[in-house]
Design a protein around this motif. Structure first.
Motif, short mmCIF file in Angstrom:
data_model
loop_
_atom_site.label_atom_id
_atom_site.label_comp_id
_atom_site.label_asym_id
_atom_site.label_seq_id
_atom_site.Cartn_x
_atom_site.Cartn_y
_atom_site.Cartn_z
N GLN A 1 33.04 104.15 -92.90
CA GLN A 1 34.35 103.83 -92.34
C GLN A 1 34.33 103.87 -90.82
O GLN A 1 34.93 103.01 -90.16
CB GLN A 1 35.39 104.81 -92.89
N SER B 1 41.84 101.64 -75.79
CA SER B 1 40.62 101.15 -76.46
C SER B 1 39.40 101.93 -75.99
O SER B 1 38.52 102.28 -76.79
CB SER B 1 40.44 99.66 -76.16
N ARG C 1 33.20 98.63 -85.37
CA ARG C 1 33.11 97.17 -85.29
C ARG C 1 34.46 96.54 -84.99
O ARG C 1 34.59 95.64 -84.14
CB ARG C 1 32.55 96.63 -86.61
N ARG C 2 35.50 97.08 -85.68
CA ARG C 2 36.84 96.53 -85.47
C ARG C 2 37.32 96.79 -84.04
O ARG C 2 37.91 95.93 -83.39
CB ARG C 2 37.81 97.16 -86.47
N GLU D 1 32.71 100.75 -89.59
CA GLU D 1 33.65 99.61 -89.68
C GLU D 1 34.70 99.70 -88.58
O GLU D 1 35.07 98.68 -87.96
CB GLU D 1 34.31 99.64 -91.07
N GLU D 2 35.18 100.91 -88.32
CA GLU D 2 36.19 101.08 -87.27
C GLU D 2 35.59 100.76 -85.90
O GLU D 2 36.25 100.16 -85.06
CB GLU D 2 36.71 102.52 -87.29
N GLU E 1 35.66 94.41 -81.72
CA GLU E 1 36.34 93.11 -81.73
C GLU E 1 37.65 93.17 -80.96
O GLU E 1 37.98 92.25 -80.18
CB GLU E 1 36.59 92.67 -83.18
N MET E 2 38.40 94.29 -81.15
CA MET E 2 39.67 94.44 -80.43
C MET E 2 39.41 94.51 -78.93
O MET E 2 40.17 93.95 -78.12
CB MET E 2 40.39 95.71 -80.91
#
Length: 472
Positions: A193, A290, A199-200, A196-197, A203-204
């Motif tokens: 997880q 971010s 990676r997200r 994945e976070e 992207e953000m």
């Protein structure tokens, strides 16, 4: 008539007196010798004195016989026998004189030995003086060593206190380590997880970077628009200056319109500037958020890496293709038996310090549940015996005398017991109070006895080796 033969002693009357004189001198020497301080050397003169006295008596007897010879010269047959006896006695006297000379030689030898003994005595006296000085030096050194021993004792006490503090600190660290071990599984589960976070968020971050770029472009357009407005204002000002010469009224109206338009343009520019500042601020806040999220994710990833490192230590990967792991059942230096790990120490500590050490390792002192377990720990204790045959285990009656309890809270009465029983001396526990007035309130195993009769009670302050156990 045959003339009388004169006896040597009779024909020479002075010989008797000389012998008597020599006998008296020997007696005086013996008396002087007896008066000396060296009684052991005087004892060697006693045979000489005795022989001298005997010779003197014989000489006196010869003189007496000579006198009788002159007084009774007519009685020749009796004197003939006396003459023979006299000759025999003379020969005996000569023999005794020879023995006396030998004894004098031995006396000289004894004097030399006495002189040598005197020299040895002086040498021994000098040696004794040296030894006395050495003894004084050793006494001073002993006092210094005693002082050093007192200092070392105080230092040892401080080190003991420091050791207890470190043991307590180690216990806290082990507790934290246990908590960390419990979180390893959660970290492993959440690792996917987190990835994945990450990676997200990446992207953000890219989208925010594009949006920031668009905001910069829009800001550039707004600046160009502002420059255009400034140019228009300048043109209008020039037009106002030209129209003033033609018509003041129209110029005023046109000027008022122009001023209103300029005010509107300025208000619009101000709104655009404030909007641009808000958008910049929001973009910066989104970028900081971010970045903070990214930092948190990186920190979490570092924690996951550390957790995986610990996992690799305790559960190494056997097959790198399938990523199969096999966890160690017991740490290094611990022994596996059934479903528990056991540690047999080579050092010595008191009962409470031994238990604290076991607790820092995630376990506690040994609790015996069965006969096979008792046999296992007894044989293992014999195998690692180094600093004595006695090892602390986890039983005590410190709270209530005679009510023995295990460290897990269970009563010893409900378990199997393996107390030592010696013929003629009674059975353990005996709460012996001669070594410790408080008695013996802690239990230990003696590996020099038999496996099923090896439990004893002892003073909790005595340092022994110990046995820890913990669940696999």
């Amino acid at each position: 008539m045959v003339g009388h033969q004169r006896l040597p002693g009779i024909n020479n009357p002075t010989s008797g007196s000389i012998s008597v004189t020599s006998a008296k001198q020997e007696q005086e020497k013996s008396s002087v010798c007896l008066r000396t301080s060296r009684i052991s050397s005087c004892l060697h003169f006693r045979p000489v004195v005795g022989l001298s006295a005997l010779c003197s008596v014989l000489l006196l007897a010869c003189v007496a016989l000579s006198v009788l010879y002159y007084n009774e010269s007519d009685r020749r047959p009796a004197w003939t026998s006396l003459l023979f006896e006299y000759q025999n006695m003379s020969e005996s006297c000569l023999t005794l004189t020879t023995a006396n000379s030998h004894l004098r030689g031995e006396n000289e030898m004894l004097k030399q030995q006495i002189s040598w003994l005197d020299e040895q005595t002086k040498l021994l006296n000098r040696t004794s003086a040296k030894l006395m000085s050495v003894n004084l030096a050793l006494s001073a050194e002993s006092a210094e060593l005693t002082e050093q021993s007192v200092n070392l004792t105080s230092t040892n006490l401080e080190l003991t206190q420091e050791n207890e503090r470190l043991v307590q600190q180690r216990s806290e660290q082990e507790e934290e380590k246990l908590n960390m071990s419990q979180t390893i599984k959660h970290l492993v589960d959440s690792s996917a997880q987190r990835e994945e976070e990450v990676r997200r968020l990446s992207e953000m971050n890219g989208l925010l970077s594009n949006e920031l770029f668009e905001l910069k472009e829009k800001n550039k357009e707004l600046l160009e628009t502002n420059n255009k407005f400034q140019g228009e204002v300048k043109n209008l000002s020039e037009q106002v200056g030209a129209l003033l010469m033609d018509d003041c009224e129209e110029v005023r109206k046109h000027n008022m319109q122009l001023q209103e338009r300029v005010a509107k343009l300025q208000e619009q520019q101000q709104n655009l500037s404030s909007t641009l500042m808000k958008e910049r601020q929001e973009a910066a806040e989104r970028e900081d958020g971010s970045r903070n999220k990214l930092h948190r994710v990186m920190a979490d990833m570092q924690s996951v890496k550390e957790a995986f490192h610990s996992l690799d230590l305790y559960c190494p990967v056997l097959n790198h293709k399938t990523k199969e792991r096999v966890c160690k059942k017991c740490p290094n230096s611990w022994r596996l038996f059934e479903n528990k790990c056991y540690y047999f120490s080579t050092r010595v500590l008191t009962w409470s310090s031994s238990r604290a050490w076991c607790q820092t390792q995630g376990g506690d002192l040994l609790v015996v549940d069965s006969e096979p377990e008792q046999s296992f720990v007894f044989e293992s204790s014999q195998a690692v015996e180094q600093s004595g045959s006695r090892l602390w285990i986890g039983m005590t009656d410190a709270e209530v005398e005679g009510e023995w309890m295990w460290v897990d809270g269970s009563s010893l009465a409900s378990r199997e017991q393996y107390w030592l029983s010696r013929p003629g001396t009674g059975a353990e526990p005996d709460d012996w109070k001669l070594d410790d007035p408080l008695g013996e309130d802690c239990g230990h195993i003696d590996s020099s006895e038999t496996a099923l009769q090896s439990w004893l009670d002892g003073s909790c302050k005595t340092p022994y080796r110990w046995i820890c156990e913990k669940t696999v």
